[in-house]
Design an enzyme around this catalytic site. Structure first.
Site, PDB file in Angstrom:
ATOM      1  N   ALA A 144       5.170  -2.439  -4.688  1.00 44.38           N
ATOM      2  CA  ALA A 144       4.811  -2.889  -6.036  1.00 44.38           C
ATOM      3  C   ALA A 144       4.722  -4.408  -6.014  1.00 44.38           C
ATOM      4  CB  ALA A 144       5.882  -2.447  -7.026  1.00 44.38           C
ATOM      5  N   GLY A 187       6.571   0.826  -2.855  1.00 42.96           N
ATOM      6  CA  GLY A 187       5.529   1.642  -3.481  1.00 42.96           C
ATOM      7  C   GLY A 187       4.431   2.056  -2.503  1.00 42.96           C
ATOM      8  N   GLU A 209      13.725  -1.496  -1.560  1.00 44.73           N
ATOM      9  CA  GLU A 209      14.028  -1.845  -2.960  1.00 44.73           C
ATOM     10  C   GLU A 209      15.442  -2.363  -3.164  1.00 44.73           C
ATOM     11  OE1 GLU A 209      12.382   0.847  -1.981  1.00 44.73           O
ATOM     12  OE2 GLU A 209      10.627   1.139  -3.252  1.00 44.73           O
ATOM     13  N   GLU A 248       5.807   5.009  -0.859  1.00 42.15           N
ATOM     14  CA  GLU A 248       5.779   6.123  -1.821  1.00 42.15           C
ATOM     15  C   GLU A 248       4.365   6.675  -1.971  1.00 42.15           C
ATOM     16  OE1 GLU A 248       7.934   3.584  -4.586  1.00 42.15           O
ATOM     17  OE2 GLU A 248       9.387   5.202  -4.843  1.00 42.15           O
TER      18      GLU A 248
HETATM   19  N1  COA Z   1       4.622  -8.171  -4.223  1.00 42.69           N
HETATM   20  C1  COA Z   1       4.052  -9.356  -4.490  1.00 42.69           C
HETATM   21  N2  COA Z   1       3.620 -10.199  -3.536  1.00 42.69           N
HETATM   22  C2  COA Z   1       3.784  -9.819  -2.273  1.00 42.69           C
HETATM   23  C3  COA Z   1       4.370  -8.593  -1.915  1.00 42.69           C
HETATM   24  C4  COA Z   1       4.803  -7.763  -2.963  1.00 42.69           C
HETATM   25  N3  COA Z   1       5.363  -6.564  -2.726  1.00 42.69           N
HETATM   26  N4  COA Z   1       4.400  -8.515  -0.565  1.00 42.69           N
HETATM   27  C5  COA Z   1       3.834  -9.635  -0.097  1.00 42.69           C
HETATM   28  N5  COA Z   1       3.465 -10.425  -1.127  1.00 42.69           N
HETATM   29  C6  COA Z   1       2.826 -11.739  -1.064  1.00 42.69           C
HETATM   30  C7  COA Z   1       3.782 -12.849  -0.666  1.00 42.69           C
HETATM   31  O1  COA Z   1       4.548 -13.282  -1.788  1.00 42.69           O
HETATM   32  C8  COA Z   1       2.825 -13.885  -0.160  1.00 42.69           C
HETATM   33  O2  COA Z   1       2.234 -14.528  -1.262  1.00 42.69           O
HETATM   34  P1  COA Z   1       1.922 -16.130  -1.216  1.00 42.69           P
HETATM   35  O3  COA Z   1       0.991 -16.305  -0.069  1.00 42.69           O
HETATM   36  O4  COA Z   1       1.294 -16.413  -2.537  1.00 42.69           O
HETATM   37  O5  COA Z   1       3.247 -16.786  -0.993  1.00 42.69           O
HETATM   38  C9  COA Z   1       1.745 -13.043   0.515  1.00 42.69           C
HETATM   39  O6  COA Z   1       1.851 -11.743  -0.047  1.00 42.69           O
HETATM   40  C10 COA Z   1       1.934 -12.927   1.997  1.00 42.69           C
HETATM   41  O7  COA Z   1       3.267 -12.488   2.223  1.00 42.69           O
HETATM   42  P2  COA Z   1       4.160 -13.095   3.402  1.00 42.69           P
HETATM   43  O8  COA Z   1       5.579 -12.723   3.116  1.00 42.69           O
HETATM   44  O9  COA Z   1       3.859 -14.548   3.590  1.00 42.69           O
HETATM   45  O10 COA Z   1       3.544 -12.280   4.623  1.00 42.69           O
HETATM   46  P3  COA Z   1       4.262 -11.713   5.914  1.00 42.69           P
HETATM   47  O11 COA Z   1       3.178 -11.023   6.671  1.00 42.69           O
HETATM   48  O12 COA Z   1       5.048 -12.771   6.612  1.00 42.69           O
HETATM   49  O13 COA Z   1       5.358 -10.625   5.383  1.00 42.69           O
HETATM   50  C11 COA Z   1       6.055  -8.684   4.127  1.00 42.69           C
HETATM   51  C12 COA Z   1       4.906  -9.462   4.809  1.00 42.69           C
HETATM   52  C13 COA Z   1       5.407  -7.451   3.521  1.00 42.69           C
HETATM   53  C14 COA Z   1       7.108  -8.273   5.161  1.00 42.69           C
HETATM   54  C15 COA Z   1       6.763  -9.551   3.073  1.00 42.69           C
HETATM   55  O14 COA Z   1       5.754 -10.173   2.262  1.00 42.69           O
HETATM   56  C16 COA Z   1       7.660  -8.761   2.159  1.00 42.69           C
HETATM   57  O15 COA Z   1       8.818  -8.543   2.499  1.00 42.69           O
HETATM   58  N6  COA Z   1       7.152  -8.316   0.987  1.00 42.69           N
HETATM   59  C17 COA Z   1       7.925  -7.596   0.011  1.00 42.69           C
HETATM   60  C18 COA Z   1       8.091  -6.155   0.412  1.00 42.69           C
HETATM   61  C19 COA Z   1       8.926  -5.389  -0.598  1.00 42.69           C
HETATM   62  O16 COA Z   1      10.056  -5.703  -0.875  1.00 42.69           O
HETATM   63  N7  COA Z   1       8.324  -4.345  -1.173  1.00 42.69           N
HETATM   64  C20 COA Z   1       8.950  -3.495  -2.121  1.00 42.69           C
HETATM   65  C21 COA Z   1       8.638  -3.929  -3.499  1.00 42.69           C
HETATM   66  S1  COA Z   1       9.458  -2.915  -4.704  1.00 42.69           S
END
Ligand code: COA
Length: 260
Positions: A67, A111, A134, A114
């Site tokens: 999400a 998500g 989460e 999911e």
């Molecule tokens: N929601 C909103 N933005 C997200 C996102 C999410 N679930 N996952 C990634 N992004 C955004 C980051 O904030 C970043 O935005 P920015 O460039 O404006 O700063 C961009 O996507 C790239 O993410 P980044 O973390 O720099 O890339 P990465 O390849 O190093 O890491 C992830 C990727 C997916 C491991 C990491 O972004 C992450 O942990 N995301 C959250 C995952 C999560 O907790 N999901 C469950 C949500 S309920």
């Protein structure tokens, strides 16, 4: 970006390919993506030429990273309650009479996991990274993860993933049977499309009935499930596809199913 751009809809023969396209945010699900995704699923459902669906994420980094966390900031419980009253992308996938295959090409978290769990089959690339993180945000899975994950991998593995937020690689996902197959990234989409095309070559009536009956096994007591199976078996007997399938076998030729 328009809705058509955030969820690209292409057809490959009788298969609809839905690509969630927000790579700069790792294809995170915001309101616009959810709305577009629901529209694309409805389009696939109504298109009589389409018999199966493949879902993937744009770019080489993510399937769906969950999400959109930015939308959570400042959102009240009542706001969130309203959001969750809207039509659900997970239910749209699960209830689709046309099987849905997830082609998991990278981060598949929260998500995104999911969404993959709601799909009927999951093919992952060796680059897939999957988890329910989460708890790291002080919340729990809200798109069906606590219910569908234990049904796919069993209670123990589901609890491990949901309670620790641990992210696992493709091989571990295969070992847990969280995914059905793991392939090299370069062939992921072709493999998912090939499975979809195989399903699309069968009777759409039989495929939809088979999906409904098999999925009901998880929610119905055995007696009720067996009754549903019998009823759906009889529905198949009322179809032109059953007549064609049986005739084609007896005439030693390939059947041509119409979905009637
Ligand atoms: N929601 C909103 N933005 C997200 C996102 C999410 N679930 N996952 C990634 N992004 C955004 C980051 O904030 C970043 O935005 P920015 O460039 O404006 O700063 C961009 O996507 C790239 O993410 P980044 O973390 O720099 O890339 P990465 O390849 O190093 O890491 C992830 C990727 C997916 C491991 C990491 O972004 C992450 O942990 N995301 C959250 C995952 C999560 O907790 N999901 C469950 C949500 S309920």
């Amino acid at each position: 970006m328009s809705e058509a751009e955030v969820v690209a809809y292409e057809t490959r023969g009788r298969v609809a390919l839905l690509t969630i396209t927000r790579p700069e945010k790792r294809n995170a699900l915001d309101g616009q993506v959810r709305c577009a995704f629901l529209g694309a699923m409805e389009r696939a459902r109504r298109d009589t030429e389409i018999r199966a669906v493949v879902v993937t994420g744009a770019g080489d980094k993510a399937f769906v990273a969950g999400a959109d966390i930015a939308e959570f900031e400042g959102r009240t419980a009542v706001d969130q309650w309203r959001v969750m009253k809207a039509a659900s992308i997970y239910e749209a996938v699960e209830r689709s009479p046309k099987p849905v295959i997830a082609a998991i090409n990278g981060w598949c978290l929260g998500g995104g996991m999911e969404l993959a769990l709601a799909c009927d089959l999951r093919v992952a690339s060796t680059a897939a990274r999957m988890g329910q993180p989460e708890v790291n945000l002080g919340i729990i899975p809200g798109g069906g993860g606590t219910q569908r994950l234990p049904r796919v991998v069993g209670l123990g593995a589901a609890l491990r993933l949901i309670l620790t937020g641990e992210v696992i690689g493709a091989e571990e996902a295969l070992r847990l049977r969280l995914v059905d197959e793991v392939v090299e990234p370069a062939v992921l989409l072709d493999r998912a499309l090939a499975i979809a095309a195989l399903i699309a070559s069968k009777s759409p009536v039989a495929v939809a009935a088979a999906k409904e009956a098999t999925r009901a096994a998880l929610s119905l007591p055995l007696d009720d499930g067996l009754k549903l199976e019998t009823a759906l078996f009889q529905v198949c007997f009322a179809s032109a596809d059953k007549a064609e399938g049986v005739r084609a076998f007896l005439e030693k030729r390939s059947p041509e199913f119409t979905g009637r």
